[in-house]
Write a protein that holds these residues in place. Structure first.
Motif, PDB file in Angstrom:
ATOM      1  N   LEU A 112       0.820  -1.206   0.000  1.00  0.00           N
ATOM      2  CA  LEU A 112       0.000   0.000   0.000  1.00  0.00           C
ATOM      3  C   LEU A 112       0.857   1.260   0.000  1.00  0.00           C
ATOM      4  N   LEU A 113       1.954   1.240   0.768  1.00  0.00           N
ATOM      5  CA  LEU A 113       2.849   2.397   0.788  1.00  0.00           C
ATOM      6  C   LEU A 113       3.555   2.569  -0.564  1.00  0.00           C
ATOM      7  N   ALA A 114       3.879   1.435  -1.201  1.00  0.00           N
ATOM      8  CA  ALA A 114       4.502   1.512  -2.523  1.00  0.00           C
ATOM      9  C   ALA A 114       3.542   2.130  -3.537  1.00  0.00           C
ATOM     10  N   MET A 115       2.258   1.744  -3.458  1.00  0.00           N
ATOM     11  CA  MET A 115       1.259   2.326  -4.356  1.00  0.00           C
ATOM     12  C   MET A 115       1.083   3.823  -4.079  1.00  0.00           C
ATOM     13  N   LEU A 116       1.176   4.203  -2.789  1.00  0.00           N
ATOM     14  CA  LEU A 116       1.072   5.619  -2.436  1.00  0.00           C
ATOM     15  C   LEU A 116       2.253   6.402  -3.028  1.00  0.00           C
ATOM     16  N   THR A 117       3.430   5.789  -2.990  1.00  0.00           N
ATOM     17  CA  THR A 117       4.612   6.416  -3.587  1.00  0.00           C
ATOM     18  C   THR A 117       4.419   6.624  -5.088  1.00  0.00           C
ATOM     19  N   LEU A 118       3.884   5.598  -5.746  1.00  0.00           N
ATOM     20  CA  LEU A 118       3.636   5.717  -7.183  1.00  0.00           C
ATOM     21  C   LEU A 118       2.590   6.781  -7.478  1.00  0.00           C
ATOM     22  N   LEU A 119       1.562   6.844  -6.630  1.00  0.00           N
ATOM     23  CA  LEU A 119       0.518   7.857  -6.826  1.00  0.00           C
ATOM     24  C   LEU A 119       1.102   9.260  -6.748  1.00  0.00           C
ATOM     25  N   GLY A 120       1.904   9.508  -5.724  1.00  0.00           N
ATOM     26  CA  GLY A 120       2.532  10.826  -5.595  1.00  0.00           C
ATOM     27  C   GLY A 120       3.456  11.134  -6.753  1.00  0.00           C
ATOM     28  N   GLY A 121       4.202  10.124  -7.202  1.00  0.00           N
ATOM     29  CA  GLY A 121       5.123  10.338  -8.310  1.00  0.00           C
ATOM     30  C   GLY A 121       4.416  10.608  -9.625  1.00  0.00           C
ATOM     31  N   LEU A 122       3.419   9.786  -9.963  1.00  0.00           N
ATOM     32  CA  LEU A 122       2.719   9.954 -11.240  1.00  0.00           C
ATOM     33  C   LEU A 122       1.914  11.245 -11.280  1.00  0.00           C
ATOM     34  N   LEU A 123       1.276  11.612 -10.162  1.00  0.00           N
ATOM     35  CA  LEU A 123       0.515  12.861 -10.127  1.00  0.00           C
ATOM     36  C   LEU A 123       1.447  14.059 -10.312  1.00  0.00           C
ATOM     37  N   SER A 124       2.588  14.037  -9.643  1.00  0.00           N
ATOM     38  CA  SER A 124       3.564  15.124  -9.803  1.00  0.00           C
ATOM     39  C   SER A 124       4.058  15.200 -11.239  1.00  0.00           C
ATOM     40  N   ALA A 125       4.337  14.032 -11.841  1.00  0.00           N
ATOM     41  CA  ALA A 125       4.852  14.004 -13.214  1.00  0.00           C
ATOM     42  C   ALA A 125       3.835  14.570 -14.197  1.00  0.00           C
ATOM     43  N   LEU A 126       2.577  14.132 -14.096  1.00  0.00           N
ATOM     44  CA  LEU A 126       1.556  14.567 -15.034  1.00  0.00           C
ATOM     45  C   LEU A 126       1.278  16.063 -14.931  1.00  0.00           C
ATOM     46  N   VAL A 127       1.100  16.539 -13.702  1.00  0.00           N
ATOM     47  CA  VAL A 127       0.736  17.950 -13.523  1.00  0.00           C
ATOM     48  C   VAL A 127       1.891  18.868 -13.903  1.00  0.00           C
ATOM     49  N   CYS A 128       3.108  18.561 -13.481  1.00  0.00           N
ATOM     50  CA  CYS A 128       4.262  19.408 -13.828  1.00  0.00           C
ATOM     51  C   CYS A 128       4.456  19.476 -15.340  1.00  0.00           C
ATOM     52  N   THR A 129       4.287  18.353 -16.021  1.00  0.00           N
ATOM     53  CA  THR A 129       4.446  18.336 -17.479  1.00  0.00           C
ATOM     54  C   THR A 129       3.364  19.165 -18.152  1.00  0.00           C
ATOM     55  N   LEU A 130       2.123  19.028 -17.689  1.00  0.00           N
ATOM     56  CA  LEU A 130       1.029  19.810 -18.270  1.00  0.00           C
ATOM     57  C   LEU A 130       1.223  21.301 -18.039  1.00  0.00           C
ATOM     58  N   VAL A 131       1.649  21.676 -16.833  1.00  0.00           N
ATOM     59  CA  VAL A 131       1.827  23.096 -16.525  1.00  0.00           C
ATOM     60  C   VAL A 131       2.947  23.698 -17.367  1.00  0.00           C
ATOM     61  N   LEU A 132       4.038  22.958 -17.550  1.00  0.00           N
ATOM     62  CA  LEU A 132       5.196  23.502 -18.269  1.00  0.00           C
ATOM     63  C   LEU A 132       5.035  23.453 -19.782  1.00  0.00           C
ATOM     64  N   PHE A 133       4.352  22.422 -20.294  1.00  0.00           N
ATOM     65  CA  PHE A 133       4.279  22.228 -21.746  1.00  0.00           C
ATOM     66  C   PHE A 133       2.876  22.415 -22.318  1.00  0.00           C
TER      67      PHE A 133
END
Length: 764
Positions: free
Chosen positions: A273-294
């Motif tokens: 569950l903690l590993a999935m939480l880590t992935l959730l935080g990582g993927l959400l950060s990746a998607l939003v940062c990419t959308l905001v910048l590009f």
């Protein structure tokens, strides 16, 4: 800060990211492969020409309907044309043969006939040889098809004008029947249709509408008709479908592998569950940062980004491996490993951000996406794990990790250690077999069936239009037309030599005033000194001869001007080939069916006023430069890492730490050489990430003070998850992704095999 407050802060950060992501407008996915390519530094006219050509040809699709008989092809073309014309929601324009009245050509050019000659007519008149022209005219007048010509002979006694109009078709061998464009095939005939889609062909919605309309229309075709497709629409739709399949497959299998790995290693749901939480935080950060910048995310970025699953979860692996059998709080464990994790994040993120520094939009996005994802995973670990880490896990049997490390002790103590120099020698030999290939077309290749269909349609269209074209410039319109005329013999020679199949030169339809004046003077032999001979030979009356002389004299200044030509219906798509930037004029000459580009370039090199615009070639050259620059950047990164690690670990250990990713890169390139894989920009970019990830493994083993079983377990799980991600990328049908994934899979594999040597050498 208390664990609860850290968790609350993380929740606020995630809600903030969701809010930013929700504010983004429009379709977030970008399907246009061309948008990922590096932008070239071009002058204003060249940029305008490229944009004009892309707008003119980029959204057009071509269909060829093959039938055993001419009648069947005509009927299939009429049926398909009628069906697609109804699909106005999908297509702006659907046509086959030119709907322009053939008599329009005669009406426009006929008043200017005294200044229009074919090359053959010009050659004969320059030699003052009227006899072949007289004989050709008599032959046509006495043939069975002379009714039209007999009426024309009173205004054009040698029938020069019909030959000129027929010559406007150039090398075209296409025919027209009942408004349908036809081309003969080996087994019959093919009807050709040209479609102009509504909306961008890279829009998934537009793709679905257009493909659905074509499929629906094809169902109305009679049996025995084969439909062949060509155009960006079909390549874009195929690429979109392929990318979506690979995102689902690679992401799903990678996630399933990680879940299985966590359960097997820790035998508890809490780490999962903690590993999935880590992935959730990582993927959400990746998607939003990419959308905001590009503003948009490329499909290729998402395919590459699926590998983030195998890397972002590494922090969770190290956290849980360090807690095995230790009775301490989650916060204590995190505090102990945080310096190493921070340094690992810095090295990996810097390696990814190095991609963002390249002038390659696609790789820039991949770099930002993965760097932001890793940062999000690290922040999730730092803020959430102290509160959610739970109780320490019981110590499992670390026998496999212990036995693995013991193998390295035995290896260094035995003669088998000489296997390492042998491996390096083999890698050096493999390096000599590497061949560079920087062709940008490897970024996306269509299926074999679509490629064959497109090649067939291009043949039916007499070569079609290639990506390369000529750009000619001048300070005035008339100077430009003269330059266009000067290049015509060179292009005709290229066609005869088999280097080129066809070319479309605006000067063929719009001769310069200088050329028209020259042709007018040449025809003086007919309408001045030779008119009596012509009249006697053709049996023309004195009144007709007098009228002819008057018409010739009246046409002295009746030249075709660019303004009149481009305002007429005849100009059609030729308008797109005529450019102006300030006081500078330019025109494009389209090339079709290029068979020997190097020979054509060599032929054109003798014409300094001609610019061969080869966007594919220019970008490929840029990719070669970027490949060399990336490999140089890798050498710089290794040097900087050596200097950085030497301050805290000494020169000997720092050299060993840097040697692990360096040797892994060398072994990877050597194996690629033995496998016959070409060396591309994507290989060198992947090696940067091998360095970023491999340094992490070196760092954890170098900082291990006691037994290395826990580090061995964490690194093993990290390597397996990473190999799962990138190994699956290597299965991609897109060559660029395949090369990237294969290189990373090999590099990480070699790094995993070499990194434990650091622990053994450090303790010896």
């Amino acid at each position: 800060m208390s664990p609860f407050r850290r968790l609350l802060l993380w929740c606020l950060l995630m809600f903030g990211l969701l809010f930013l992501g929700a504010r983004q407008q429009g379709d977030p996915i970008e399907n246009d492969i061309l948008a990922m390519l590096p932008s070239m530094q071009q002058d204003a006219l060249t940029t305008q020409a490229l944009e004009r050509l892309q707008h003119q040809l980029g959204d057009k699709s071509y269909l060829a309907l093959e039938s055993p008989t001419r009648e069947g092809a005509v009927q299939a073309g009429k049926t398909m044309l009628a069906q697609l014309t109804k699909a106005s929601e999908a297509f702006v324009e659907v046509h086959s043969a030119d709907t322009l009245d053939p008599q329009a050509w005669y009406r426009f050019y006929f008043p200017h006939r005294f200044g229009l000659l074919t090359e053959e007519q010009r050659r004969l008149l320059e030699a003052s040889n009227l006899d072949p022209l007289l004989q050709a005219s008599l032959s046509q007048l006495y043939s069975g098809f002379s009714l039209g010509h007999s009426a024309l002979v009173e205004h054009d006694p040698l029938l020069l004008f019909p030959a000129f109009v027929q010559g406007l078709a150039g090398q075209q061998q296409l025919q027209s029947d009942q408004g349908i464009l036809l081309s003969p095939t080996q087994g019959g005939w093919a009807a050709l249709l040209i479609l102009k889609g509504r909306g961008s062909v890279f829009s998934p919605a537009a793709q679905q509408q257009q493909l659905a309309a074509i499929d629906a229309a094809a169902t109305a075709l009679p049996q025995g008709v084969t439909v062949l497709r060509a155009g960006a629409l079909f390549h874009a739709a195929e690429a979109t479908a392929s990318a979506k399949r690979e995102i689902s497959l690679i992401g799903g299998l990678s996630l399933a592998g990680v879940v299985l790995l966590v359960l097997l290693a820790f035998r508890s749901l809490t780490p999962l569950l903690l590993a999935m939480l880590t992935l959730l935080g990582g993927l959400l950060s990746a998607l939003v940062c990419t959308l905001v910048l590009f503003g948009k995310i490329y499909l290729l970025t998402l395919v590459f980004g699926t590998s983030l699953i195998g890397i972002a979860i590494d922090y969770s692996f190290h956290f849980h491996a360090e807690r095995l059998g230790r009775k301490e709080t989650a916060g204590t464990t995190l505090t102990r490993i945080l310096p190493a994790l921070t340094l690992a994040l810095a090295s990996s993120a810097l390696a990814y951000l190095a991609l963002a520094l390249t002038p390659f939009p696609g790789m820039q996005q991949v770099g930002v996406f993965c760097a932001a994802g890793l940062s999000g995973a690290f922040i999730t670990l730092w803020l959430c794990f102290p509160a959610l880490g739970g109780r320490p896990l019981p110590e499992p049997k670390l026998l496999l990790a212990h036995q693995w490390l013991q193998l390295y002790h035995k290896l260094l103590a035995s003669r088998a250690v000489w296997a390492l120099p042998a491996l390096m020698l083999s890698a050096l030999l493999g390096l000599g077999l590497l061949q560079a290939n920087d062709d940008i077309r490897q970024l996306q290749q269509g299926s074999e069936q679509l490629t064959q269909e497109e090649s067939r349609v291009r043949q039916l269209l007499a070569g079609g239009t290639d990506n390369q074209f000529l750009l000619l410039r001048a300070g005035s319109q008339q100077q430009l037309l003269q330059v266009l005329e000067s290049v015509q013999p060179t292009l005709d020679a290229a066609v005869k030599a088999g280097e080129l199949q066809s070319h479309l030169n605006p000067a063929r339809y719009l001769p310069s005033i200088a050329r028209q004046q020259q042709d007018y003077q040449l025809q003086q032999q007919i309408y001045a000194g030779g008119l009596e001979l012509v009249a006697d030979s053709l049996g023309l009356t004195t009144d007709v001869a007098t009228a002819l002389a008057g018409e010739y004299a009246a046409a002295k200044d009746a030249w075709i001007l660019p303004e009149a030509f481009f305002a007429s219906q005849l100009s059609g798509e030729l308008r797109a080939l005529w450019l102006q930037q300030g006081q500078q004029y330019a025109a494009m000459v389209l090339l079709g069916g290029i068979r020997d580009l190097p020979a054509l370039k060599q032929r054109l090199a003798a014409l300094p006023e001609v610019q061969l615009v080869d966007k594919v070639g220019d970008i490929s050259a840029l990719m070669a430069h970027l490949r060399q620059m990336t490999l140089a950047l890798l050498a710089v990164a290794l040097t900087l890492a050596l200097l950085l690690f030497s301050r805290g670990h000494g020169w000997r250990l720092a050299l060993l730490m840097v040697s692990v990713p360096a040797l892994a890169a060398a072994l990877t390139l050597g194996l690629l050489g033995w496998l016959g894989s070409p060396l591309t920009l994507f290989h060198s970019l992947a090696l940067l990430l091998v360095f970023g990830i491999g340094v992490d493994y070196s760092l954890f083993f170098a900082r291990c003070e006691q037994d290395g079983e826990r580090v061995m377990l964490a690194v093993c799980m990290s390597a397996i998850s990473t190999l799962l991600a990138f190994g699956l990328l290597a299965l991609s049908q897109t060559p660029a992704i395949h090369y990237f994934g294969l290189t990373l899979a090999l590099g990480i594999g070699f790094t995993f095999l070499l990194a434990p040597l650091l622990h053994v050498l450090k303790r010896n």
